[in-house]
Motif scaffolding. Structure first.
Motif, mmCIF file in Angstrom:
data_model
loop_
_atom_site.group_PDB
_atom_site.id
_atom_site.type_symbol
_atom_site.label_atom_id
_atom_site.label_comp_id
_atom_site.label_asym_id
_atom_site.label_seq_id
_atom_site.Cartn_x
_atom_site.Cartn_y
_atom_site.Cartn_z
ATOM 1 N N MET A 150 1.031 -1.095 0.176
ATOM 2 C CA MET A 150 0.002 -0.198 -0.345
ATOM 3 C C MET A 150 0.825 1.176 -0.048
ATOM 4 O O MET A 150 1.868 1.594 0.967
ATOM 5 C CB MET A 150 -1.455 0.359 1.030
ATOM 6 C CG MET A 150 -1.713 -1.016 1.370
ATOM 7 S SD MET A 150 -3.642 -1.126 2.337
ATOM 8 C CE MET A 150 -3.618 0.381 3.327
ATOM 9 N N GLU A 151 0.728 2.177 -0.898
ATOM 10 C CA GLU A 151 1.179 3.312 -1.500
ATOM 11 C C GLU A 151 0.960 4.261 -0.020
ATOM 12 O O GLU A 151 2.628 5.154 0.282
ATOM 13 C CB GLU A 151 1.061 4.229 -1.599
ATOM 14 C CG GLU A 151 1.692 3.447 -3.559
ATOM 15 C CD GLU A 151 1.134 3.902 -5.354
ATOM 16 O OE1 GLU A 151 -0.116 4.269 -5.175
ATOM 17 O OE2 GLU A 151 1.153 3.080 -5.897
ATOM 18 N N ILE A 152 0.073 4.443 1.114
ATOM 19 C CA ILE A 152 -0.189 5.148 1.756
ATOM 20 C C ILE A 152 0.550 4.920 3.048
ATOM 21 O O ILE A 152 1.230 6.261 3.537
ATOM 22 C CB ILE A 152 -1.579 5.666 2.121
ATOM 23 C CG1 ILE A 152 -1.530 6.868 2.890
ATOM 24 C CG2 ILE A 152 -2.194 3.987 2.560
ATOM 25 C CD1 ILE A 152 -1.687 7.895 2.478
ATOM 26 N N VAL A 153 1.588 3.745 3.012
ATOM 27 C CA VAL A 153 2.175 3.112 4.206
ATOM 28 C C VAL A 153 3.358 3.960 4.043
ATOM 29 O O VAL A 153 3.954 4.165 4.509
ATOM 30 C CB VAL A 153 1.736 1.879 4.810
ATOM 31 C CG1 VAL A 153 2.752 1.172 5.442
ATOM 32 C CG2 VAL A 153 0.914 1.073 4.980
ATOM 33 N N LYS A 154 3.887 3.744 2.698
ATOM 34 C CA LYS A 154 4.962 4.660 2.249
ATOM 35 C C LYS A 154 5.305 5.765 2.986
ATOM 36 O O LYS A 154 6.389 6.377 3.489
ATOM 37 C CB LYS A 154 4.911 3.465 0.661
ATOM 38 C CG LYS A 154 5.492 2.253 0.526
ATOM 39 C CD LYS A 154 5.443 2.199 -0.828
ATOM 40 C CE LYS A 154 6.178 0.813 -0.880
ATOM 41 N NZ LYS A 154 5.646 0.302 -2.615
ATOM 42 N N ILE A 155 4.124 6.521 2.081
ATOM 43 C CA ILE A 155 4.067 7.699 2.177
ATOM 44 C C ILE A 155 3.880 8.469 3.407
ATOM 45 O O ILE A 155 5.314 8.886 4.337
ATOM 46 C CB ILE A 155 2.924 8.389 1.477
ATOM 47 C CG1 ILE A 155 3.441 8.388 0.201
ATOM 48 C CG2 ILE A 155 2.956 10.041 1.526
ATOM 49 C CD1 ILE A 155 1.942 8.818 -0.546
ATOM 50 N N ILE B 37 5.953 13.981 -5.764
ATOM 51 C CA ILE B 37 6.754 13.895 -7.626
ATOM 52 C C ILE B 37 6.094 12.495 -7.373
ATOM 53 O O ILE B 37 5.821 12.180 -8.526
ATOM 54 C CB ILE B 37 8.292 13.420 -7.361
ATOM 55 C CG1 ILE B 37 8.345 15.480 -8.083
ATOM 56 C CG2 ILE B 37 9.050 12.853 -8.288
ATOM 57 C CD1 ILE B 37 10.162 15.697 -7.838
ATOM 58 N N PHE B 38 5.978 11.349 -6.212
ATOM 59 C CA PHE B 38 5.694 9.986 -6.209
ATOM 60 C C PHE B 38 4.353 9.964 -6.482
ATOM 61 O O PHE B 38 3.643 8.968 -7.200
ATOM 62 C CB PHE B 38 5.585 9.868 -4.482
ATOM 63 C CG PHE B 38 5.630 8.246 -4.604
ATOM 64 C CD1 PHE B 38 6.276 7.729 -4.687
ATOM 65 C CD2 PHE B 38 4.479 8.412 -3.696
ATOM 66 C CE1 PHE B 38 5.936 5.545 -4.864
ATOM 67 C CE2 PHE B 38 4.094 6.696 -3.373
ATOM 68 C CZ PHE B 38 4.327 5.311 -3.744
ATOM 69 N N MET B 39 3.497 11.163 -6.328
ATOM 70 C CA MET B 39 2.667 11.028 -6.481
ATOM 71 C C MET B 39 1.800 11.544 -7.958
ATOM 72 O O MET B 39 0.509 11.186 -8.429
ATOM 73 C CB MET B 39 1.167 11.648 -5.333
ATOM 74 C CG MET B 39 1.449 11.032 -3.829
ATOM 75 S SD MET B 39 1.081 10.029 -3.542
ATOM 76 C CE MET B 39 -0.590 9.635 -4.404
ATOM 77 N N LEU B 40 2.989 11.464 -8.817
ATOM 78 C CA LEU B 40 2.897 12.794 -10.552
ATOM 79 C C LEU B 40 2.000 11.799 -10.725
ATOM 80 O O LEU B 40 1.000 12.015 -11.753
ATOM 81 C CB LEU B 40 3.669 13.198 -10.028
ATOM 82 C CG LEU B 40 3.301 13.918 -11.729
ATOM 83 C CD1 LEU B 40 3.313 15.387 -10.892
ATOM 84 C CD2 LEU B 40 5.264 14.948 -12.076
ATOM 85 N N SER B 41 1.759 10.052 -11.027
ATOM 86 C CA SER B 41 2.165 9.234 -11.969
ATOM 87 C C SER B 41 0.345 9.129 -11.610
ATOM 88 O O SER B 41 -1.112 8.815 -12.955
ATOM 89 C CB SER B 41 2.917 7.666 -11.870
ATOM 90 O OG SER B 41 2.061 7.742 -10.643
ATOM 91 N N LYS B 42 -0.054 8.943 -9.958
ATOM 92 C CA LYS B 42 -1.362 9.491 -9.736
ATOM 93 C C LYS B 42 -2.284 9.984 -10.916
ATOM 94 O O LYS B 42 -3.498 9.836 -10.676
ATOM 95 C CB LYS B 42 -1.847 8.729 -8.733
ATOM 96 C CG LYS B 42 -0.839 8.014 -7.688
ATOM 97 C CD LYS B 42 -1.061 6.154 -8.573
ATOM 98 C CE LYS B 42 -0.497 5.257 -7.696
ATOM 99 N NZ LYS B 42 -0.379 4.466 -7.835
ATOM 100 N N ILE B 43 -1.294 11.264 -10.442
ATOM 101 C CA ILE B 43 -2.336 12.621 -10.936
ATOM 102 C C ILE B 43 -2.668 12.510 -12.287
ATOM 103 O O ILE B 43 -3.189 12.879 -12.683
ATOM 104 C CB ILE B 43 -1.227 13.860 -9.955
ATOM 105 C CG1 ILE B 43 -1.335 14.290 -9.055
ATOM 106 C CG2 ILE B 43 -2.111 15.113 -10.848
ATOM 107 C CD1 ILE B 43 -0.642 14.907 -8.107
ATOM 108 N N THR B 44 -1.459 12.389 -13.186
ATOM 109 C CA THR B 44 -1.401 11.986 -14.113
ATOM 110 C C THR B 44 -3.083 11.373 -14.761
ATOM 111 O O THR B 44 -3.596 11.593 -15.205
ATOM 112 C CB THR B 44 -0.158 11.190 -14.838
ATOM 113 O OG1 THR B 44 0.303 12.204 -14.657
ATOM 114 C CG2 THR B 44 -0.410 11.119 -16.173
#
Length: 127
Positions: A1-6, A41-48
């Motif tokens: 899960m990405e939120i855990v990493k963040i 930057i990590f979330m940029l792919s999700k935003i795109t």
């Protein structure tokens, strides 16, 4: 899960920032800014991906891209103003933070006027 990493990354950065804040507050602010940029930057792919999906939906719904582009700009202004405001508050400059928030709201209002005019024009055509 990405939120855990963040969250883990943010907590580590928080601990480092707290340690440096007592010794060198300039470094603490710099760390805070760098962490914010790295998370963005990590979330940029999700935003795109979301923006691409919204463009496809707008194309299917036959919505003018001018409106969609304006909404994207408004979202960008809101996020950037909020990000900058929080950094200013972290630096102890709440006065500057409030001015950034005010400027963001004015810019959003300026961009929203053409959308409101288009909406009113559509309503008037229906009547």
């Amino acid at each position: 899960m990405e939120i855990v990493k963040i969250v883990a990354f943010a907590f580590i950065a928080l601990i480092i920032t707290v340690v440096f804040r007592n010794q060198k507050s300039e470094i603490a602010v710099l760390i805070s800014v760098i962490v914010g940029v790295l998370i963005f930057i990590f979330m940029l792919s999700k935003i795109t991906a979301v923006l691409g999906l919204l463009q496809k939906l707008a194309l299917k719904a036959n919505i003018d891209f001018v409106y969609l582009t304006t909404v994207f700009k408004i979202l960008g202004i809101a996020y950037l103003a909020s990000f900058c405001s929080e950094i200013c508050k972290d630096s102890g400059e709440s006065n500057i933070a409030s001015k950034v928030e005010f400027a963001g709201k004015i810019l959003i209002l300026v961009l929203a006027v053409p959308i409101l005019m288009g909406l009113l024009d559509s309503i008037l055509k229906l009547m």
